[in-house]
Write an enzyme that holds these catalytic residues in place. Structure first.
Site, short mmCIF file in Angstrom:
data_model
loop_
_atom_site.label_atom_id
_atom_site.label_comp_id
_atom_site.label_asym_id
_atom_site.label_seq_id
_atom_site.Cartn_x
_atom_site.Cartn_y
_atom_site.Cartn_z
N GLU A 248 37.86 59.83 28.72
CA GLU A 248 37.44 60.59 29.90
C GLU A 248 35.96 60.39 30.20
O GLU A 248 35.55 60.38 31.37
CB GLU A 248 37.76 62.08 29.71
CG GLU A 248 39.24 62.38 29.52
CD GLU A 248 40.13 61.80 30.61
OE1 GLU A 248 39.67 61.64 31.75
OE2 GLU A 248 41.30 61.49 30.31
N HIS B 143 35.61 57.41 32.37
CA HIS B 143 35.79 57.76 33.79
C HIS B 143 34.50 58.38 34.35
O HIS B 143 34.08 58.08 35.47
CB HIS B 143 36.93 58.76 33.95
CG HIS B 143 38.30 58.17 33.91
ND1 HIS B 143 38.68 57.09 34.68
CD2 HIS B 143 39.40 58.54 33.21
CE1 HIS B 143 39.95 56.82 34.44
NE2 HIS B 143 40.42 57.67 33.56
N HIS C 241 31.91 55.93 35.15
CA HIS C 241 32.25 55.24 36.40
C HIS C 241 31.74 56.03 37.59
O HIS C 241 31.24 55.46 38.57
CB HIS C 241 33.77 55.06 36.46
CG HIS C 241 34.22 53.98 37.39
ND1 HIS C 241 35.54 53.71 37.62
CD2 HIS C 241 33.53 53.08 38.14
CE1 HIS C 241 35.65 52.72 38.48
NE2 HIS C 241 34.45 52.31 38.81
#
Length: 670
Positions: free
Chosen positions: A462, A465, A468
């Site tokens: 996670e 992510h 990102h």
């Protein structure tokens, strides 16, 4: 009356002041603001160009987007009954606004004019935004007749109400089940950490003994370690039965979702919902996805079948002659322990949460030069949420929210959430606010929060992510961060898991919570030896979900008369140990019915191919090699959807991905 979502939206979402009653008035207020901006675009008599049309549409509803993001943060992570009660209204409201935007003939006329002339389109990112804006109008009905536009509007409104219902049913079914145990022999085999959590829960309810739930920190270790087979069966049936009882029956919800998705796709000129979805994926079309899954199935199924037979023999030798699904985790763990002298629970003591977090942040520093400093002045929606300011040298990267423990108001699983996108907003390019939400093992009276290896990998996943989203460096919000093709979005998350497999990284954070010792070399050696244990069965499970997803979204909905029968048929070739009758994956399959992964669950394996191939470069150069990390940041993490993902990947890797990289990593090919 004052409304914090209208009056106090800056600089942070005022989570601490929000009430369910604030959302609809705020949405209505900012819809009016957006409509005024859109009216000005329509009324413009000048020639359409990028700035007065494409950019103006892009920024027309920026506050509306922030309010809706705040709502869905709460709906997923702090879903009080009041928040749940307005889910249908919020979803319908946003669906109606989206329909009004994309079915507006005058707006589309101006978008089309810019598409034809490319007036003011003087950068690659502007060109990308123009292409995607035009495509969004086309894919959302701009080319339809007025009659068909109204039909599409109605379909979108209905669909918008069904996903929240599906999610609510799964949450209610999860919370409705508890298993209360009183005798020591019933909990024989369960780890001390799990028992402490269950005892504390029982004590809170005024009981002696242990209370277990279907939340992952309870369910997974219970299925892995509980010696009492009948109790494992009870837990398994409860978990696989979510969304099947009268009060939370998701079967009619699934049928309605499938029917409406199919109607929508055919109305827009596609044969199936999968064809509609895959037009905007790296895979491009359903044949590519089918070939991808089928190729992997052929390669993996023999290994998985061999592993299952081996497990059957092992279980039989232990007195279990009829291996059932609720036996898989238990006997797999026993076999792994016997073969490798390795027990994943033995690693917990090396993963105290605070040290794992410090290590995670250190990995981010070594890879990308980031530093994280906790903030206590940023509003949060629950007292357990922590906020960190992320910096790169003297420059602020963004805010990172972290919500790690289970609650009855929180969905199960783990996910990254975008609270405020990076990109142009209110006239300037803003930095992002992102968060991760998990359901990890809590601390107990005698021990701090000690994570399992799976939980550590979930945290890294996670956080990938989140990186990102945080490191996004584009101009326009709709192209930022994780707003990429769904079969590319898992690359940044899944690649981060690799740093939990390497000694060089583990030595940073894997420290005994009492002695501060690193993981002993012999234990790490056994962990590495066990890494590919039953890789075929685990691989096949993910293929099973991907094939089920594609079956649902390539089959005419009229042929899906019985959800459980359809599921059994669709997964027959990829299931080596079927469930007994009466159980179901689909009714709890939130990813595809409430989470945006419809016709896209294959993305996990697709992206695993990318990340396995990408990490081979890190291993070749060094897992903290500055040049490789810089190339990954600049070409993958920073670029969002500003270019086609395959172009970005090739620029990072120097070539197209090697499809066998994942099979090599999992020990399934030489």
């Amino acid at each position: 009356m004052a409304n914090p979502l209208i009056d106090e939206l800056l600089p942070y979402v005022p989570f601490h002041k929000l009430k369910a009653g604030d959302f609809l008035p705020a949405l209505q207020h900012f819809r009016k603001v957006a409509e005024e901006r859109l009216a000005a675009i329509r009324a413009n008599t000048g020639a359409a160009d990028f700035e007065n049309t494409i950019l103006a549409i892009e920024t027309s509803a920026e506050e509306l987007a922030e309010v809706s993001s705040a709502y869905y943060v709460l709906f997923s992570a702090e879903a009080t009954s009041e928040i749940q009660a307005i889910a249908g209204e919020v979803s319908s409201f946003l669906a109606d606004f989206s329909s009004d935007l994309f079915l507006d003939a005058k707006l589309f006329e101006r978008v089309k004019a810019v598409k034809e002339t490319e007036a003011g389109v003087d950068t690659a990112e502007k060109h990308r935004l123009l292409d995607l804006t035009y495509r969004n109008y086309r894919r959302n009905g701009a080319l339809l007749s007025e009659e068909k536009k109204e039909k599409l509007r109605g379909i979108d409104r209905e669909l918008s109400q069904l996903a929240p219902v599906f999610s609510e049913h799964v949450l209610r079914a999860t919370n409705a089940f508890t298993l209360y145990l009183e005798r020591d022999d019933q909990v024989d085999g369960l780890p001390e950490t799990v028992l402490e959590q269950a005892a504390a829960r029982a004590n809170k309810e005024g009981k002696q003994g242990w209370v277990f739930t279907l939340q992952y920190p309870d369910y997974m270790p219970f299925m892995t370690y509980c010696k009492d087979r009948s109790l494992r069966e009870t837990m398994y049936r409860a978990f696989r039965g979510r969304g099947l009882d009268a009060a939370t029956d998701n079967r009619p919800v699934i049928k309605d979702i499938l029917r409406l998705r199919h109607e929508r796709a055919t109305l827009l000129g596609f044969e199936t919902h999968a064809d509609y979805v895959l037009e905007e994926r790296m895979a491009g079309n359903r044949q590519t996805v089918t070939d991808f899954l089928e190729d992997l199935l052929v390669k993996v199924h023999p290994a998985a079948q061999k592993e299952l037979e081996e497990l059957r023999h092992f279980a039989a030798a232990k007195g279990c002659d009829d291996l059932q699904p609720w036996d898989l985790r238990y006997f797999s763990e026993q076999l792994k322990k016997e073969r490798y002298d390795f027990d994943q629970e033995s690693l917990r003591v090396y993963f105290p949460l605070d040290k794992v977090l410090d290590g995670l942040f250190e990995v981010a520093r070594r890879l990308y030069g980031l530093s994280l400093k906790e903030r206590t002045d940023v509003p949060v929606y629950h007292e357990e949420v922590r906020v960190f300011e992320v910096s790169d040298g003297s420059e602020q990267v963004g805010l990172f929210y972290m919500d790690l423990f289970p609650r009855e108001t929180k969905k199960s699983g783990a996910w990254m959430t975008s609270i405020r996108e990076q990109g142009l907003c209110r006239g300037k390019v803003e930095r992002p606010h992102v968060g991760i939400v998990c359901n990890f093992t809590r601390s107990s009276q005698s021990k701090p929060s000690l994570l399992t290896l799976d939980e550590v990998r979930t945290l890294y996943h996670e956080f990938g992510h989140a990186l990102h989203g945080l490191l996004s460096n584009v101009i326009y919000r709709s192209l930022a961060g994780t707003n990429v093709y769904w079969d590319f979005v898992e690359l940044p998350s899944q690649i981060m898991e690799n740093w939990t497999r390497e000694r060089e990284a583990l030595d940073i954070f894997a420290r005994h919570y009492e002695t501060d010792e690193a993981i002993p070399s012999d234990l790490l050696k056994r962990l590495k030896a066990a890494e590919t244990f039953q890789a075929g069965m685990q691989f096949l499970t993910q293929l099973n979900y991907g094939l089920l997803d594609m079956a649902y979204h390539t089959t005419p909905p009229g042929m899906v008369s019985d959800i459980q029968s359809f599921e059994t048929q669709a997964t027959q070739r990829s299931t080596i140990l079927p469930d007994p009758e009466g159980l179901c994956i689909s009714t709890g399959f939130s990813h595809i019915f409430a989470g945006g992964y419809s016709a896209g669950y294959y993305s996990y394996k697709w992206a695993e191919v990318l990340e396995a191939d990408a990490f081979e470069l890190f291993r070749e150069k060094g897992i903290f090699d500055a040049g490789t990390a810089r190339a990954f940041r600049q070409n993958i993490l920073e670029r969002g959807n500003s270019e086609h993902p395959m172009d970005l990947y090739i620029r990072f890797r120097g070539r197209a991905p090697d499809p066998d990289a994942l099979l090599r990593r999992d020990g399934l090919v030489a």
